[in-house]
Design an enzyme around this catalytic site. Structure first.
Site, PDB file in Angstrom:
ATOM      1  N   GLY A  13      59.898  53.375  63.493  1.00 10.69           N
ATOM      2  CA  GLY A  13      58.568  53.303  64.116  1.00 10.69           C
ATOM      3  C   GLY A  13      58.161  54.539  64.899  1.00 10.69           C
ATOM      4  O   GLY A  13      57.260  54.461  65.733  1.00 10.69           O
ATOM      5  N   ILE A  20      56.976  54.509  71.343  1.00  7.77           N
ATOM      6  CA  ILE A  20      58.023  53.776  72.058  1.00  7.77           C
ATOM      7  C   ILE A  20      59.355  53.985  71.332  1.00  7.77           C
ATOM      8  O   ILE A  20      60.399  54.182  71.961  1.00  7.77           O
ATOM      9  CB  ILE A  20      57.650  52.282  72.166  1.00  7.77           C
ATOM     10  N   GLN A  40      57.199  56.274  58.294  1.00 10.54           N
ATOM     11  CA  GLN A  40      56.449  55.411  57.372  1.00 10.54           C
ATOM     12  C   GLN A  40      56.159  56.084  56.031  1.00 10.54           C
ATOM     13  O   GLN A  40      56.284  55.452  54.973  1.00 10.54           O
ATOM     14  CB  GLN A  40      55.135  55.005  58.049  1.00 10.54           C
ATOM     15  N   ASP A  64      58.537  52.535  54.216  1.00  4.26           N
ATOM     16  CA  ASP A  64      57.286  51.802  54.437  1.00  4.26           C
ATOM     17  C   ASP A  64      57.649  50.324  54.351  1.00  4.26           C
ATOM     18  O   ASP A  64      57.975  49.822  53.273  1.00  4.26           O
ATOM     19  CB  ASP A  64      56.265  52.194  53.357  1.00  4.26           C
ATOM     20  N   VAL A  65      57.603  49.627  55.464  1.00  3.46           N
ATOM     21  CA  VAL A  65      58.121  48.249  55.502  1.00  3.46           C
ATOM     22  C   VAL A  65      57.258  47.257  54.728  1.00  3.46           C
ATOM     23  O   VAL A  65      57.627  46.106  54.551  1.00  3.46           O
ATOM     24  CB  VAL A  65      58.327  47.730  56.948  1.00  3.46           C
ATOM     25  N   TYR A 156      42.516  42.164  71.156  1.00  4.38           N
ATOM     26  CA  TYR A 156      43.855  42.228  70.529  1.00  4.38           C
ATOM     27  C   TYR A 156      43.879  41.364  69.263  1.00  4.38           C
ATOM     28  O   TYR A 156      44.632  41.634  68.325  1.00  4.38           O
ATOM     29  CB  TYR A 156      44.915  41.788  71.542  1.00  4.38           C
ATOM     30  N   LYS A 163      51.996  39.030  67.163  1.00  6.86           N
ATOM     31  CA  LYS A 163      53.057  39.119  68.187  1.00  6.86           C
ATOM     32  C   LYS A 163      53.601  37.735  68.528  1.00  6.86           C
ATOM     33  O   LYS A 163      54.796  37.574  68.788  1.00  6.86           O
ATOM     34  CB  LYS A 163      52.530  39.808  69.450  1.00  6.86           C
ATOM     35  N   THR A 194      49.871  55.202  73.284  1.00  2.00           N
ATOM     36  CA  THR A 194      50.410  55.634  71.988  1.00  2.00           C
ATOM     37  C   THR A 194      49.313  55.516  70.932  1.00  2.00           C
ATOM     38  O   THR A 194      48.235  54.980  71.201  1.00  2.00           O
ATOM     39  CB  THR A 194      51.572  54.723  71.564  1.00  2.00           C
ATOM     40  N   LEU A 195      49.620  55.948  69.721  1.00  5.78           N
ATOM     41  CA  LEU A 195      48.659  55.817  68.614  1.00  5.78           C
ATOM     42  C   LEU A 195      48.255  54.366  68.418  1.00  5.78           C
ATOM     43  O   LEU A 195      47.073  54.039  68.356  1.00  5.78           O
ATOM     44  CB  LEU A 195      49.313  56.304  67.311  1.00  5.78           C
TER      45      LEU A 195
HETATM   46  P1  NAD Z   1      53.053  54.131  67.600  1.00  8.74           P
HETATM   47  O1  NAD Z   1      51.727  54.298  66.945  1.00  8.74           O
HETATM   48  O2  NAD Z   1      53.676  55.324  68.174  1.00  8.74           O
HETATM   49  O3  NAD Z   1      54.078  53.424  66.615  1.00  8.74           O
HETATM   50  C1  NAD Z   1      53.693  52.500  65.642  1.00  8.74           C
HETATM   51  C2  NAD Z   1      54.531  52.813  64.411  1.00  8.74           C
HETATM   52  O4  NAD Z   1      54.345  51.828  63.405  1.00  8.74           O
HETATM   53  C3  NAD Z   1      54.166  54.159  63.778  1.00  8.74           C
HETATM   54  O5  NAD Z   1      55.303  54.997  63.739  1.00  8.74           O
HETATM   55  C4  NAD Z   1      53.761  53.792  62.372  1.00  8.74           C
HETATM   56  O6  NAD Z   1      54.128  54.748  61.411  1.00  8.74           O
HETATM   57  C5  NAD Z   1      54.550  52.490  62.185  1.00  8.74           C
HETATM   58  N1  NAD Z   1      54.096  51.716  61.040  1.00  8.74           N
HETATM   59  C6  NAD Z   1      52.863  51.160  60.828  1.00  8.74           C
HETATM   60  N2  NAD Z   1      52.838  50.603  59.591  1.00  8.74           N
HETATM   61  C7  NAD Z   1      54.065  50.796  59.030  1.00  8.74           C
HETATM   62  C8  NAD Z   1      54.645  50.490  57.781  1.00  8.74           C
HETATM   63  N3  NAD Z   1      53.937  49.864  56.819  1.00  8.74           N
HETATM   64  N4  NAD Z   1      55.931  50.848  57.541  1.00  8.74           N
HETATM   65  C9  NAD Z   1      56.650  51.500  58.487  1.00  8.74           C
HETATM   66  N5  NAD Z   1      56.154  51.844  59.702  1.00  8.74           N
HETATM   67  C10 NAD Z   1      54.871  51.496  59.953  1.00  8.74           C
HETATM   68  O7  NAD Z   1      52.796  53.019  68.721  1.00  8.74           O
HETATM   69  P2  NAD Z   1      53.780  52.228  69.701  1.00  8.74           P
HETATM   70  O8  NAD Z   1      52.900  51.780  70.805  1.00  8.74           O
HETATM   71  O9  NAD Z   1      54.976  53.038  70.001  1.00  8.74           O
HETATM   72  O10 NAD Z   1      54.149  50.951  68.853  1.00  8.74           O
HETATM   73  C11 NAD Z   1      55.498  50.503  68.678  1.00  8.74           C
HETATM   74  C12 NAD Z   1      55.573  48.992  68.862  1.00  8.74           C
HETATM   75  O11 NAD Z   1      55.329  48.685  70.232  1.00  8.74           O
HETATM   76  C13 NAD Z   1      54.542  48.197  68.072  1.00  8.74           C
HETATM   77  O12 NAD Z   1      55.133  46.999  67.605  1.00  8.74           O
HETATM   78  C14 NAD Z   1      53.499  47.875  69.123  1.00  8.74           C
HETATM   79  O13 NAD Z   1      52.738  46.721  68.792  1.00  8.74           O
HETATM   80  C15 NAD Z   1      54.396  47.641  70.296  1.00  8.74           C
HETATM   81  N6  NAD Z   1      53.766  47.639  71.610  1.00  8.74           N
HETATM   82  C16 NAD Z   1      52.935  48.667  71.978  1.00  8.74           C
HETATM   83  C17 NAD Z   1      52.319  48.645  73.214  1.00  8.74           C
HETATM   84  C18 NAD Z   1      51.368  49.726  73.621  1.00  8.74           C
HETATM   85  O14 NAD Z   1      50.594  49.529  74.573  1.00  8.74           O
HETATM   86  N7  NAD Z   1      51.367  50.879  72.962  1.00  8.74           N
HETATM   87  C19 NAD Z   1      52.561  47.598  74.105  1.00  8.74           C
HETATM   88  C20 NAD Z   1      53.443  46.570  73.719  1.00  8.74           C
HETATM   89  C21 NAD Z   1      54.020  46.615  72.463  1.00  8.74           C
END
Ligand code: NAD
Length: 259
Positions: A13, A20, A40, A64-65, A156, A163, A194-195
């Site tokens: 990820g 994260i 990905q 790619d999951v 959301y 989630k 984050t993105l």
């Molecule tokens: P991020 O954008 O940095 O990471 C998201 C990742 O998901 C990316 O690397 C992307 O390539 C990957 N992804 C999406 N589709 C995919 C696929 N088909 N195959 C493989 N990878 C795939 O953002 P983040 O905030 O670091 O997100 C990581 C996790 O944390 C997510 O589950 C997100 O929901 C969760 N989260 C984020 C926040 C926040 O505020 N950013 C808060 C709580 C939880």
């Protein structure tokens, strides 16, 4: 003493240095882990290879999951390189940005399916492929969640449903795999810049609201989320499974914000 010395772990990820997953990979490296990172698709490849170098990691694979063949190939390749795997970090999610705003009832069937398959069901598919590779010593699987899975937060929408199902999956998987000493937990992070975080309409409002109304009066830093993740993937939490652990400055315990 390094908490992950001698352990091998997969971190999925990473999109960039704000991810994260990247924070956790960095901290896991500092704690002595031998890592495999996934990205990905080609778009992310160069960036992840570059980031990987900074933590001496050359074990970097595409996955790619959404494609079960990618998940199967990932574990097949890993099995040629490692004799076991100790932990997995599943820190990925996807939903169509256009549906992370407005009314939840406008969620399309195709985006419902895609969001749940990538953000939720991938955890089950990955866990299924990993379990034999984790035995006989057991292991730890960690996914990332958000409070929008148990309460409503603006815009959301379908990601909240994903989630919620993710946290339920954690509970069911932990029961399936407890006898193999494989633990499955989620970490519910406060909002991070984050993105994925910025894809939600009004992300700034959410960020400021939880910052203002958390007992700690701030959102967690990437380092704080990552350190708590180390607790969950290391032996420090050897008695913990099926849990959803909040790292949100305490935001989740409040009902009415103070004036
Ligand atoms: P991020 O954008 O940095 O990471 C998201 C990742 O998901 C990316 O690397 C992307 O390539 C990957 N992804 C999406 N589709 C995919 C696929 N088909 N195959 C493989 N990878 C795939 O953002 P983040 O905030 O670091 O997100 C990581 C996790 O944390 C997510 O589950 C997100 O929901 C969760 N989260 C984020 C926040 C926040 O505020 N950013 C808060 C709580 C939880």
């Amino acid at each position: 003493m390094k908490l992950l010395k001698g352990k091998k772990g997969l971190v999925m990820g990473i999109a960039n240095e704000r991810s994260i997953a990247w924070g956790i990979a960095n901290e896991a490296y500092n704690q002595g882990a031998d890592l495999c990172l996934t990205y990905q698709n080609e778009i992310f490849k160069e960036r992840i290879l570059k980031l990987g170098k900074t933590i001496n990691c050359n074990n970097i694979l595409e996955c790619d999951v959404e494609k079960i063949t990618d998940i199967k190939n990932l574990f097949q390749t890993l099995k040629t390189r490692w004799d076991k795997i100790d932990f997995i970090v599943h820190a990925l999610a996807f939903s169509n940005k256009d549906e992370l705003k407005g009314n939840f009832y406008d969620t399309s069937k195709s985006n419902f399916r895609k969001t749940l398959l990538i953000s939720t069901f991938s955890l089950t598919e990955i866990t299924k492929e990993a379990q034999d590779f984790m035995s006989p010593d057991g292991g730890s699987i960690l996914t990332l969640s958000y409070i929008g899975g148990i309460r409503t937060t603006p815009n959301y929408n379908i990601m909240g449903v994903a989630k919620s199902a993710l946290e339920a999956s954690v509970r069911y998987l932990s029961v399936d795999l407890g006898k193999k000493n494989i633990r499955v937990n989620s970490l519910s992070s406060g909002p991070m810049r984050t993105l994925a975080g910025s894809a939600i309409t009004g992300a700034r409002h959410i960020f400021r609201h939880s910052e203002k109304n958390s007992p700690l009066e701030r959102n967690p830093s990437l380092m704080e989320v990552s350190k708590s993740a180390i607790y969950l993937i290391s032996d420090l939490s050897s008695g913990v499974t099926g849990e959803n652990h909040f790292v949100d400055g305490g935001y989740n315990i409040t009902a009415i914000p103070k004036e």
